[in-house]
Enzyme design. Sequence first.
Site, short mmCIF file in Angstrom:
data_model
loop_
_atom_site.label_atom_id
_atom_site.label_comp_id
_atom_site.label_asym_id
_atom_site.label_seq_id
_atom_site.Cartn_x
_atom_site.Cartn_y
_atom_site.Cartn_z
CG ASP A 1 -2.14 0.92 1.02
OD1 ASP A 1 -3.12 0.55 0.37
OD2 ASP A 1 -2.04 2.06 1.50
CE1 TYR B 1 -5.06 7.79 1.83
CE2 TYR B 1 -5.22 7.27 -0.50
CZ TYR B 1 -5.24 6.87 0.82
OH TYR B 1 -5.43 5.55 1.12
CG HIS C 1 -4.37 -3.91 -0.69
ND1 HIS C 1 -3.66 -3.35 -1.74
CD2 HIS C 1 -4.32 -3.01 0.32
CE1 HIS C 1 -3.22 -2.16 -1.36
NE2 HIS C 1 -3.60 -1.93 -0.13
#
Length: 462
Positions: free
Chosen positions: A225, A371, A428
Amino acid sequence: MGRLIILALITIVAIPVYYLYLKSHPPLPKFDVNEWWGPEEMKTKQDISIKPFAVNFSKVMIEDLRKRLKNHRPSPPPLEGVGYEYGFNSGQTEGWIRYWTEEYAFSEREKYLNQFPQYKTNIQGLDIHFIRVKPKVPQGVETVPLLLIHGWPGSVREFYEAIPYLTSISDARDFAIEVIAPSLVGFGFSDAAVRPGMGTAQMAVVMRNLMRRLGFEKFYVQGGDWGSVIGAHLATIFSEDVLGYHTNLPLSWAPSTFLLPLIASIYPPLFFKPQEVERMYPLTEFYSMLTEEMGYFHLHATKPDTIGKALTDSPSGLLVYILQMFSTWTCREDVSRPDGGLGLHHTKEQLIDNIMLYWAPNSINTAIRLYAESFNKTHLNLRLDEIPVQTPTWLLQSKYEPLYQSPLVTRFKFPNVLNVTVLDKGGHFLSLELPEVFSEDVLNAIGEFRKWNKKNAVKNEL
Ligand SMILES: *[C@@H]1O[C@H](CO)[C@@H](O)[C@H](O)[C@H]1NC(C)=O
Ligand SMILES: *[C@@H]1O[C@H](CO)[C@@H](O)[C@H](O)[C@H]1NC(C)=O
Ligand SMILES: *[C@@H]1O[C@H](CO)[C@@H](O)[C@H](O)[C@H]1NC(C)=O
């Protein structure tokens, strides 16, 4: 027929031009490794000691959390026949809230979370939390440090099941791993930056400084990630320090990289193996997956503090927000199941533990700012993604990871790949879902990195 010939000619010309274009890359930007991210007034008072830390679920926090959970308003029922297609299935909310309020054993879980030694130390003005586990090595076995980097919506909790495997001793190996697993800046129990600009590159600097604080000038890195982005930056910016880079989210983010699958779509089998073609094409499917699944990404990258308020106030909101991610990113095929397949891959305890590492320290809002900082123009202009990693690299590709690139594509970023492991299972959150498989692969990779480094006579190899 004429069209085909034109297509073929375009392809023949376009591909060499494309490769030549990619061979030129921007210079490595300079970073101020002492950049200060804490309050200005603390600059002269920095305490660089390493202090033991323990998770503490206080009575006040637990009471407040339970009260909020009990006071939640009921959601409207899910639409008839619907699983997770509209997001978290609202028919499942009550069960999860009841579990968190009544069954989740806070003090037991606190003990569980404190089973490994944890510390905090101040790096560049921020107290950084980390787990540090040393293996018990017999004589003749060398200990090598491994920096394990998590992402969002994960946490250091993703590594708990893997750590005993990673730090185990085996006759088959002449080395053992010492694990250092930090909470990212603004995540879990690590402080958040107080001013704008703490993107993935700046986090890489913090991670490298943390390793130096612990006495490691050279170390191995593993990331998934955001951890894969930060790990790749570490190997790019501090190529001398990183002895090997293992990732379970192998992606080249250079904008031009995305052209290759586009060019290759003329006739994919010419470029990729059949099983790679199956995962990458048709491109329309990939783009519709991005549209369906990346809404959160856009939100975090633009207005993190807006959604951040809702998630900060409402534990049931935080719960469904994070659990939906675990469903989607573990196995998208579970989307039609009302339970999102959550119980197939993880226990309730594991999932709530992870959420607790956002709730207890009140870190969800600062975490999702990552982000915005990383997709900020100033940060993107560093163009780190376009600089290839020369460090030996090992790629681990799980079957249900939604973001996939064939090694031919990742090669632009990672030209020095020692091996690629392709799994027929797993998603994931691999270290949490398949800790043994994950750890075996990391151990294999480090064994091969060591051989490679010895062969290539890296000075001061650990
Ligand atoms: C948590 O804090 C309380 C109150 O300060 C203390 O009594 C308890 O021992 C702490 N627990 C841990 C695991 O440190
Ligand atoms: C991007 O980051 C720079 C440097 O941290 C900051 O000055 C600027 O305001 C940011 N821009 C946006 C749009 O957030
Ligand atoms: C590299 O991967 C291939 C295919 O998965 C495997 O057969 C081979 O043993 C691996 N090599 C090493 C050095 O692990």
